[in-house]
Write a protein that holds these residues in place. Structure first.
Motif: not given
Length: 374
Positions: A130, A143, A147, A150, A152-153, A313, A346, A349, A351
């Motif tokens: 992240a 993010k 990909p 990532d 960030s979730y 997304d 989001y 990018d 969050c």
């Protein structure tokens, strides 16, 4: 006389390649680096091996190779009280919790961060994929640039104030580059496999592990029309959208879990991957956490969201907030919206934050008569 450094930073070392490279890169950049290994779970796995002991051995090797001191912190009680008990309670209620998100919020970026400050560090660094972007005096979560990696979730529930003291040294790198750096530096973890599974369960089978802590009774599996289709082993062992392990034979398409009725200990199943009971275009969510300077945006608010980690997304509108609950509408119906999983928002990018899914709705069942076994 020692050369000046960019400051003291504590790196949360897990024994994996990502945190190892994080420590290595920060040392190269001129930071005074201290390694810190967390003990959150010390139980042996199915083969009788204590994985935490193996990981700690790798932490020692990496610290020696990089030339940094290391400390050990036992957060097992914190983990039990703040993460595991909540995990078990959600399972009792027929929900599907994500303990990794709680671990980041309650342990890594709260208890571990406090420990880093206790050691005199200005920053805590971890191996998360992240990024943190500084804009107009605010530090946004963004993010990771890879990909496929990532994370960030999983950071969406962290208090945004913690990010002011956090570094993500590998967040701008693809995983292949992290491996390459580790190999070129000769780090012991260069070829170590990534950890998988729930943070404290790992690769162990979910059902045998959970059954040691919760007693579940068998119950009926029923169709949306109320026909008994079989017997389940305990509703906590199933999740919305699940196909495998139902044991329903016969002709036609496969069967899927489409709902739960904890009050009657029933698992609702439907036939076909496109059954309407698997889809909904709205949901409600609670416990929102915002990683923006203004907090909750002015509603209605158009953005993108994920309802699971690996999902692309999805376009949506956060329509309203009433009594602490968000109502979110998607441009396209979403498959297998799962209570207690996170929805994460989001803009590009960046969050914006996240919340815990309460329910899909109005669901297929709310638009029909209540499901009852025939």
């Amino acid at each position: 006389m020692s050369s000046p450094t960019k400051g003291r930073v504590v790196v949360g070392l897990s024994g994996g390649v990502d945190s190892s490279v994080s420590a290595y890169l920060l040392k190269k950049e001129g930071y005074e680096v201290i390694g810190l290994y967390m003990k959150n779970w010390v139980e042996e796995d199915e083969s009788g091996v204590c994985r935490s002991a193996e990981d700690f051995e790798d932490v020692v090797r990496i610290s020696d190779q990089i030339g940094i001191p290391y400390h050990v912190a036992n957060f097992a009680k914190n983990y039990q009280d703040s993460v595991f008990e909540s995990f078990l309670e959600d399972l009792k209620n027929g929900l599907t919790p994500n303990p990794d998100i709680l671990c980041n919020r309650e342990i890594k970026f709260k208890v571990l961060l406090a420990k880093a400050e206790e050691l005199g560090a200005g920053f805590l660094a971890t191996g998360h994929y992240a990024r943190l972007i500084d804009e107009e005096g605010f530090r946004y979560l963004a993010k990771g640039l890879d990909p496929g990696k990532d994370q960030s979730y999983f950071l969406s529930a962290v208090d945004y104030r913690a990010f002011a003291k956090v570094l993500f040294p590998v967040g701008h790198l693809p995983k292949a580059e992290v491996r390459k750096i580790a190999e070129e530096a000769g780090l012991a973890t260069a070829r170590k496999k990534d950890s998988t599974g729930i943070c404290f369960i790992g690769k162990r089978k979910f059902k045998p592990f959970v059954s040691k802590y919760l007693a579940y009774s068998k119950g009926t599996m029923i169709s949306p029309e109320g026909k008994i289709m079989g017997e389940h082993q305990g509703i906590a062992y199933y999740t919305i959208g699940q196909r495998h392990g139902l044991g329903i034979g016969g002709e036609g398409e496969a069967w899927f879990v489409v709902g739960k009725n904890p009050e009657n200990n029933q698992l609702i199943v439907a036939q076909g991957s496109e059954h309407p009971a698997l889809f909904a275009d709205t949901l409600t969510a609670e416990g929102a956490n915002w990683i923006t300077p203004e907090g909750c945006p002015t509603l209605p608010f158009a953005c993108h969201a994920k309802i699971r980690y690996r999902q692309n997304d999805q376009e949506c509108i956060i329509e309203k907030m009433e009594e602490g609950k968000l109502t979110v509408r998607f441009k396209r119906p979403q498959r297998a919206i799962t209570p207690r999983q996170s929805i994460v928002f989001y803009q590009g990018d960046k969050c914006l934050g996240g919340a815990f899914i309460e329910k899909a709705g109005p669901s297929y069942f709310e638009m029909r008569k209540p499901v009852r076994a025939l």
